[in-house]
Design an enzyme around this catalytic site. Sequence first.
Site, PDB file in Angstrom:
ATOM      1  CB  SER A 157      -0.851  -0.010   1.272  1.00 42.54           C
ATOM      2  OG  SER A 157      -0.268  -0.436   2.320  1.00 42.54           O
ATOM      3  CG  HIS A 209       1.428   1.653   4.899  1.00 45.54           C
ATOM      4  ND1 HIS A 209       0.196   1.812   4.191  1.00 45.54           N
ATOM      5  CD2 HIS A 209       1.537   3.092   5.392  1.00 45.54           C
ATOM      6  CE1 HIS A 209      -0.224   3.060   4.236  1.00 45.54           C
ATOM      7  NE2 HIS A 209       0.622   3.691   4.861  1.00 45.54           N
ATOM      8  CG  ASP A 258       0.850  13.056  17.750  1.00 46.05           C
ATOM      9  OD1 ASP A 258       0.816  12.503  18.790  1.00 46.05           O
ATOM     10  OD2 ASP A 258       1.376  12.852  16.678  1.00 46.05           O
ATOM     11  CB  THR A 304      -1.818  11.604   6.442  1.00 47.69           C
ATOM     12  OG1 THR A 304      -1.569  13.095   5.867  1.00 47.69           O
ATOM     13  CG2 THR A 304      -0.784  10.495   6.129  1.00 47.69           C
TER      14      THR A 304
HETATM   15  P1  FAD Z   1      -3.057   5.232  20.501  1.00 48.58           P
HETATM   16  O1  FAD Z   1      -2.828   3.823  19.856  1.00 48.58           O
HETATM   17  O2  FAD Z   1      -4.469   6.001  21.029  1.00 48.58           O
HETATM   18  O3  FAD Z   1      -1.946   5.430  21.451  1.00 48.58           O
HETATM   19  C1  FAD Z   1      -1.481   6.715  21.792  1.00 48.58           C
HETATM   20  C2  FAD Z   1      -0.400   6.497  22.966  1.00 48.58           C
HETATM   21  O4  FAD Z   1      -1.461   6.319  24.057  1.00 48.58           O
HETATM   22  C3  FAD Z   1       0.366   5.339  23.022  1.00 48.58           C
HETATM   23  O5  FAD Z   1       1.671   5.547  23.679  1.00 48.58           O
HETATM   24  C4  FAD Z   1      -0.311   4.063  23.725  1.00 48.58           C
HETATM   25  O6  FAD Z   1       0.519   3.306  24.520  1.00 48.58           O
HETATM   26  C5  FAD Z   1      -1.051   4.769  24.742  1.00 48.58           C
HETATM   27  N1  FAD Z   1      -2.488   4.328  24.883  1.00 48.58           N
HETATM   28  C6  FAD Z   1      -3.461   3.967  24.213  1.00 48.58           C
HETATM   29  N2  FAD Z   1      -4.362   3.625  24.781  1.00 48.58           N
HETATM   30  C7  FAD Z   1      -4.364   3.819  26.224  1.00 48.58           C
HETATM   31  C8  FAD Z   1      -5.373   3.970  27.096  1.00 48.58           C
HETATM   32  N3  FAD Z   1      -6.476   3.611  27.196  1.00 48.58           N
HETATM   33  N4  FAD Z   1      -4.741   4.464  28.365  1.00 48.58           N
HETATM   34  C9  FAD Z   1      -3.516   4.878  28.435  1.00 48.58           C
HETATM   35  N5  FAD Z   1      -2.623   5.004  27.571  1.00 48.58           N
HETATM   36  C10 FAD Z   1      -3.317   4.238  26.183  1.00 48.58           C
HETATM   37  N6  FAD Z   1      -1.053  11.160  12.840  1.00 48.58           N
HETATM   38  C11 FAD Z   1      -1.855  12.107  12.439  1.00 48.58           C
HETATM   39  O7  FAD Z   1      -2.062  12.994  12.777  1.00 48.58           O
HETATM   40  N7  FAD Z   1      -2.580  11.874  11.063  1.00 48.58           N
HETATM   41  C12 FAD Z   1      -2.291  10.612  10.098  1.00 48.58           C
HETATM   42  O8  FAD Z   1      -2.730  10.691   9.284  1.00 48.58           O
HETATM   43  C13 FAD Z   1      -1.631   9.789  10.989  1.00 48.58           C
HETATM   44  N8  FAD Z   1      -1.411   8.610  10.303  1.00 48.58           N
HETATM   45  C14 FAD Z   1      -0.474   7.501  10.917  1.00 48.58           C
HETATM   46  C15 FAD Z   1      -0.305   6.236  10.180  1.00 48.58           C
HETATM   47  C16 FAD Z   1       0.629   5.462  10.590  1.00 48.58           C
HETATM   48  C17 FAD Z   1       0.505   3.939  10.106  1.00 48.58           C
HETATM   49  C18 FAD Z   1       1.105   5.445  11.836  1.00 48.58           C
HETATM   50  C19 FAD Z   1       2.039   4.322  12.309  1.00 48.58           C
HETATM   51  C20 FAD Z   1       1.156   6.685  12.638  1.00 48.58           C
HETATM   52  C21 FAD Z   1       0.106   7.897  11.993  1.00 48.58           C
HETATM   53  N9  FAD Z   1       0.166   8.918  12.689  1.00 48.58           N
HETATM   54  C22 FAD Z   1      -0.762   9.966  12.246  1.00 48.58           C
HETATM   55  C23 FAD Z   1       1.034   9.414  13.857  1.00 48.58           C
HETATM   56  C24 FAD Z   1       0.089   9.149  15.174  1.00 48.58           C
HETATM   57  O9  FAD Z   1      -1.326   9.717  15.217  1.00 48.58           O
HETATM   58  C25 FAD Z   1       0.829   9.433  16.373  1.00 48.58           C
HETATM   59  O10 FAD Z   1       1.852   8.320  16.456  1.00 48.58           O
HETATM   60  C26 FAD Z   1       0.057   9.276  17.648  1.00 48.58           C
HETATM   61  O11 FAD Z   1       0.811  10.008  18.647  1.00 48.58           O
HETATM   62  C27 FAD Z   1      -0.577   8.020  18.326  1.00 48.58           C
HETATM   63  O12 FAD Z   1      -1.801   7.709  17.565  1.00 48.58           O
HETATM   64  P2  FAD Z   1      -2.096   6.233  17.694  1.00 48.58           P
HETATM   65  O13 FAD Z   1      -3.311   5.961  16.904  1.00 48.58           O
HETATM   66  O14 FAD Z   1      -1.139   5.152  17.598  1.00 48.58           O
HETATM   67  O15 FAD Z   1      -2.733   6.244  19.175  1.00 48.58           O
END
Ligand code: FAD
Length: 283
Positions: free
Chosen positions: A9, A260, A103, A43
């Site tokens: 992808s 990806h 973020d 994104t």
């Molecule tokens: P989560 O899975 O929610 O986790 C975030 C943090 O919180 C982690 O440290 C986790 O351990 C912790 N955590 C999770 N759930 C809990 C809970 N219930 N209680 C306490 N702690 C918890 N960013 C963008 O802004 N736009 C994008 O389009 C984008 N695309 C991305 C695509 C990919 C493939 C990747 C790998 C990253 C992308 N990001 C993007 C970056 C991502 O948004 C950031 O890394 C963000 O800080 C974390 O998102 P996440 O969905 O992994 O968060």
Amino acid sequence: MPRQRPRISFEYFPPRTEEGKAKLLQDTTPALNALEPAFFSVTYGAGGTTRDSTLGVVSAMREAGIDVAPHLSFGGDNESTVGALVDSYIERGIKRMVALRGDTPSGMGGSSQLVYASELVAFIRARTGDHFQIEVAAYPEIHPQARSYDSDIHYLKAKLDAGANSAITQYFFNVESYFYFLDQCSAAGITKPIHAGIMPIINFANLARFSRNCGAEIPRWICQRVEGYGDDQDSIRKFGVEVVTQLCQTLLDSGAPGIHFYTMNQVEPTREIYLNLGLQPGT
Ligand code: FAD
């Protein structure tokens, strides 16, 4: 039995200008689509800052018959805004989504409450049932804000258990980090595929800066090699293609389910790496 073709992808970000969008749709996309990826993804800016432009690129690609997945996070939005966006993707025939926490955008001082990706996955499932194939993010070198290695895997499992189908990793250059991570995920009971996110080396200075923030390590030997090339961009490009091809080859030979590519909206060097891997359609 022949090995199943790995899932490939390509990721884009929404261009800031109309010219950039036209180039992406008219030049970049046909060139990359000729490689027959499983899908493209687009994104979503931190805090929903690209809500309209992500929707615009995704809609145009979908109208051209391309399988495309928007990235989505709550950003600072409420359920009704996010729900309306999800519904509009369904109306446009979108079947796949990348669900994230995202973020806080710089300048907002951390004032808005971030919604964990597991909650977004649960929200999408509750609203749309099985309509979407949902991807989530995974971090072989561990998310920078994670409490610990194990807790990050625990929350990855929570996202998958909430209904995500598979995960895509943050990019990495240490292949061992990915396979160790897969082993740890498996030990924690994760059975869904974790696809490798791969960043071709395009602009090394930008990559180095970005890597410091997102917690992806560039090995010292790669930095040293690039430094040695000084301003010789052609040698840096060739070295980057060689290193990333080798990384992908090792991943595929060792059974990674797919790759990806973070294309940075460029055909090259993603296409060159892809062709080096012998992944041409029909092979
Ligand atoms: P989560 O899975 O929610 O986790 C975030 C943090 O919180 C982690 O440290 C986790 O351990 C912790 N955590 C999770 N759930 C809990 C809970 N219930 N209680 C306490 N702690 C918890 N960013 C963008 O802004 N736009 C994008 O389009 C984008 N695309 C991305 C695509 C990919 C493939 C990747 C790998 C990253 C992308 N990001 C993007 C970056 C991502 O948004 C950031 O890394 C963000 O800080 C974390 O998102 P996440 O969905 O992994 O968060």
